[in-house]
Write a protein that holds these residues in place. Structure first.
Motif, mmCIF file in Angstrom:
data_model
loop_
_atom_site.group_PDB
_atom_site.id
_atom_site.type_symbol
_atom_site.label_atom_id
_atom_site.label_comp_id
_atom_site.label_asym_id
_atom_site.label_seq_id
_atom_site.Cartn_x
_atom_site.Cartn_y
_atom_site.Cartn_z
ATOM 1 N N VAL A 92 0.058 -53.852 5.624
ATOM 2 C CA VAL A 92 -0.284 -53.651 7.032
ATOM 3 C C VAL A 92 -0.870 -52.256 7.243
ATOM 4 O O VAL A 92 -1.856 -52.071 7.970
ATOM 5 N N GLN A 93 -0.298 -51.261 6.558
ATOM 6 C CA GLN A 93 -0.837 -49.902 6.679
ATOM 7 C C GLN A 93 -2.264 -49.827 6.147
ATOM 8 O O GLN A 93 -3.131 -49.178 6.721
ATOM 9 N N GLU A 94 -2.492 -50.548 5.069
ATOM 10 C CA GLU A 94 -3.844 -50.593 4.501
ATOM 11 C C GLU A 94 -4.811 -51.238 5.498
ATOM 12 O O GLU A 94 -5.930 -50.765 5.691
ATOM 13 N N ASN A 98 4.490 -48.424 13.931
ATOM 14 C CA ASN A 98 5.663 -48.759 14.757
ATOM 15 C C ASN A 98 5.392 -48.686 16.258
ATOM 16 O O ASN A 98 6.300 -48.833 17.062
ATOM 17 N N ARG A 99 4.146 -48.472 16.636
ATOM 18 C CA ARG A 99 3.832 -48.392 18.067
ATOM 19 C C ARG A 99 3.639 -49.784 18.664
ATOM 20 O O ARG A 99 3.495 -50.771 17.942
ATOM 21 N N TYR A 100 3.571 -49.808 20.006
ATOM 22 C CA TYR A 100 3.403 -51.070 20.738
ATOM 23 C C TYR A 100 1.984 -51.139 21.330
ATOM 24 O O TYR A 100 1.366 -50.102 21.576
ATOM 25 N N PRO A 101 1.501 -52.370 21.580
ATOM 26 C CA PRO A 101 0.118 -52.517 22.049
ATOM 27 C C PRO A 101 -0.245 -51.654 23.256
ATOM 28 O O PRO A 101 -1.358 -51.146 23.338
ATOM 29 N N HIS A 102 0.698 -51.443 24.204
ATOM 30 C CA HIS A 102 0.315 -50.714 25.426
ATOM 31 C C HIS A 102 -0.013 -49.253 25.124
ATOM 32 O O HIS A 102 -0.564 -48.552 25.963
ATOM 33 N N MET A 120 6.016 -56.860 20.564
ATOM 34 C CA MET A 120 6.010 -56.697 19.111
ATOM 35 C C MET A 120 5.332 -55.386 18.725
ATOM 36 O O MET A 120 4.389 -54.955 19.381
ATOM 37 N N THR A 121 5.809 -54.766 17.645
ATOM 38 C CA THR A 121 5.118 -53.561 17.166
ATOM 39 C C THR A 121 3.814 -53.992 16.495
ATOM 40 O O THR A 121 3.655 -55.157 16.096
ATOM 41 N N GLY A 141 2.863 -53.260 13.647
ATOM 42 C CA GLY A 141 3.151 -53.709 12.280
ATOM 43 C C GLY A 141 3.546 -55.180 12.250
ATOM 44 O O GLY A 141 3.092 -55.942 11.391
ATOM 45 N N ASP A 142 4.386 -55.585 13.215
ATOM 46 C CA ASP A 142 4.807 -56.988 13.255
ATOM 47 C C ASP A 142 3.651 -57.910 13.643
ATOM 48 O O ASP A 142 3.548 -59.038 13.150
ATOM 49 N N ILE A 143 2.784 -57.426 14.543
ATOM 50 C CA ILE A 143 1.645 -58.251 14.977
ATOM 51 C C ILE A 143 0.694 -58.496 13.799
ATOM 52 O O ILE A 143 0.325 -59.637 13.506
ATOM 53 N N ILE A 144 0.344 -57.415 13.119
ATOM 54 C CA ILE A 144 -0.626 -57.561 12.023
ATOM 55 C C ILE A 144 -0.009 -58.327 10.848
ATOM 56 O O ILE A 144 -0.688 -59.084 10.151
ATOM 57 N N GLY A 145 1.307 -58.148 10.655
ATOM 58 C CA GLY A 145 1.967 -58.802 9.528
ATOM 59 C C GLY A 145 2.435 -60.220 9.828
ATOM 60 O O GLY A 145 2.896 -60.932 8.927
ATOM 61 N N GLU A 146 2.295 -60.654 11.092
ATOM 62 C CA GLU A 146 2.793 -61.986 11.470
ATOM 63 C C GLU A 146 2.232 -63.115 10.593
ATOM 64 O O GLU A 146 2.974 -64.020 10.203
#
Ligand SMILES: Nc1ncnc2c1ncn2[C@@H]1O[C@H](COP(=O)(O)OP(=O)(O)OP(=O)(O)O)[C@@H](O)[C@H]1O
Ligand SMILES: [Mg+2]
Length: 352
Positions: free
Chosen positions: A147-149, A162-166, A121-122, A124-129
């Motif tokens: 999410v940006q905030e 849009n980045r990934y955890p790794h 997950m990006t 953004g998707d992780i924080i917005g889940e």
């Protein structure tokens, strides 16, 4: 964050009251016909309060039940017995919508930023889940901006969305985990060893971030660690756990400078002391033996098998967690609950 003077103001209602909380995991034998042959007494009757704006540190060795307490607080695990009152209501009995709304206010930050974030997950998707479970908090059109905030709030570049955890370091990943914990604007954050997996140099940064977020967002924390030194600066009060029970609980000053339980004294004597002169003069207490199995805790005082003070009474009678009789008349910092028949003040860390 600092604890107020207890003499000057009436104590406010606690936000959370944990009462006689128990979690036993059944031990079974057999594959086809599972029989219960015992129970792991992970948490075995603990009580504490959490006040608004306060940080309660919970410390203890591996396996003493810290994560199980955390998981019960956020509703990931149902207690075997006992109550968790949130604003006066027992949340262990709730289900459906009522439970969901309480859970929104009590969020967890996990220990391991390497495994707790989904690698596919990006950010953004992780924080917005959490917004998918609670769409009422942020309409779809608002989520990206929110999410940006959040990224900004935890000290990350909002362009990382849009980045990934790794693509992040351990410390940055833990910031992502914290941003996710904040997404629903909870009142309480239960942080289960949030810095244990991080390099020592990064630990302080993450602890400082949590401290800043606490005052910015009026948060209350339960902050879990196995090491007393980690929670020292962020905790208003500290509970020391041993084998599913609380051994000693008090303010930072009471626990660090005036510990009365031998287990706390032993843990403190193992905390690294940076000042060489203080190190020279301090006392070392070496604990012998391993922590007994929580499936078969010792009779009486659970700590007695590793305690240098243990006497026959300790095997027979479990010491209650209360202010020991010899300190009841005092007004000093030794006057705090300690579950020991032979509680006595012993300063083990010089300075600090
Ligand atoms: N789902 C489970 N089923 C059976 N036993 C469990 C379960 N979860 C935890 N336990 C046991 O309960 C005890 C307490 O575990 P817990 O994870 O709460 O300890 P902890 O203090 O968080 O330890 P650590 O410092 O290693 O994280 C341990 O003996 C553990 O093996
Ligand atoms: Mg744990």
């Amino acid at each position: 964050m600092a604890a107020g003077d207890p003499a000057s103001a009436p104590a406010p209602e606690p936000l959370i009251e944990v009462r006689d909380l128990v979690k036993h995991f059944p031990l079974t034998q057999g594959v086809l016909f599972k029989r219960q042959v015992g129970a792991v007494k992970a948490v075995d009757g603990i009580s504490f309060d959490l006040h608004r704006g306060e940080t309660l540190g919970i410390v203890g060795e591996s396996g003493c039940g810290k994560s199980t307490v955390a998981r019960m607080l956020v509703g990931l695990e149902r207690p075997t017995e006992g109550q968790i009152l949130y604003r006066g209501e027992d949340i262990t009995r709730l289900s459906g919508r009522a439970l969901k709304s309480v859970r929104r206010n009590i969020q967890m930050v996990f220990q391991d930023p390497y495994t707790s974030l989904n690698p596919r997950m990006t950010v953004g998707d992780i924080i917005g889940e959490p917004y998918q479970i609670h769409p009422e908090v942020a309409p779809r059109s608002d989520r990206r901006r929110k999410v940006q905030e959040l990224l900004e709030v935890v000290g990350l570049n909002p362009e990382f969305i849009n980045r990934y955890p790794h693509q992040f370091s351990g410390g940055q990943r833990q910031r992502i985990g914290i941003a996710r914990g904040l997404a629903l604007r909870p009142e309480i954050i239960v942080a289960d060893e949030p810095v244990s997996a991080l390099d020592v140099s990064v630990q302080a940064q993450v602890v400082n971030l949590l401290a800043r977020l606490q005052s910015d967002f009026d948060l209350s924390y339960v902050f879990i660690a196995h090491d007393l030194s980690v929670v020292r600066h962020i905790s208003d009060r500290v509970a020391v756990m041993y084998l599913g029970r609380i051994a000693e609980i008090g303010t930072g000053e009471e626990i660090y400078d005036h510990p009365t339980h031998p287990y706390t004294q032993a843990l403190l004597s193992a905390v690294p002391v940076p000042d060489p002169e203080a190190r020279e003069h301090r006392e070392r207490i070496l604990l012998t033996g391993d922590v007994p199995s929580p499936a078969h805790p010792p009779s009486g005082c659970r700590f007695r098998t590793r305690c240098w003070k243990a006497q026959e009474l300790c095997a027979r009678v479990e010491p209650p967690l209360e202010v020991p009789p010899e300190f009841r008349k005092s007004t000093g910092p030794a006057r705090h609950p300690s579950a020991c028949h032979f509680a006595e003040e012993r300063r083990v860390v010089a300075g600090g």
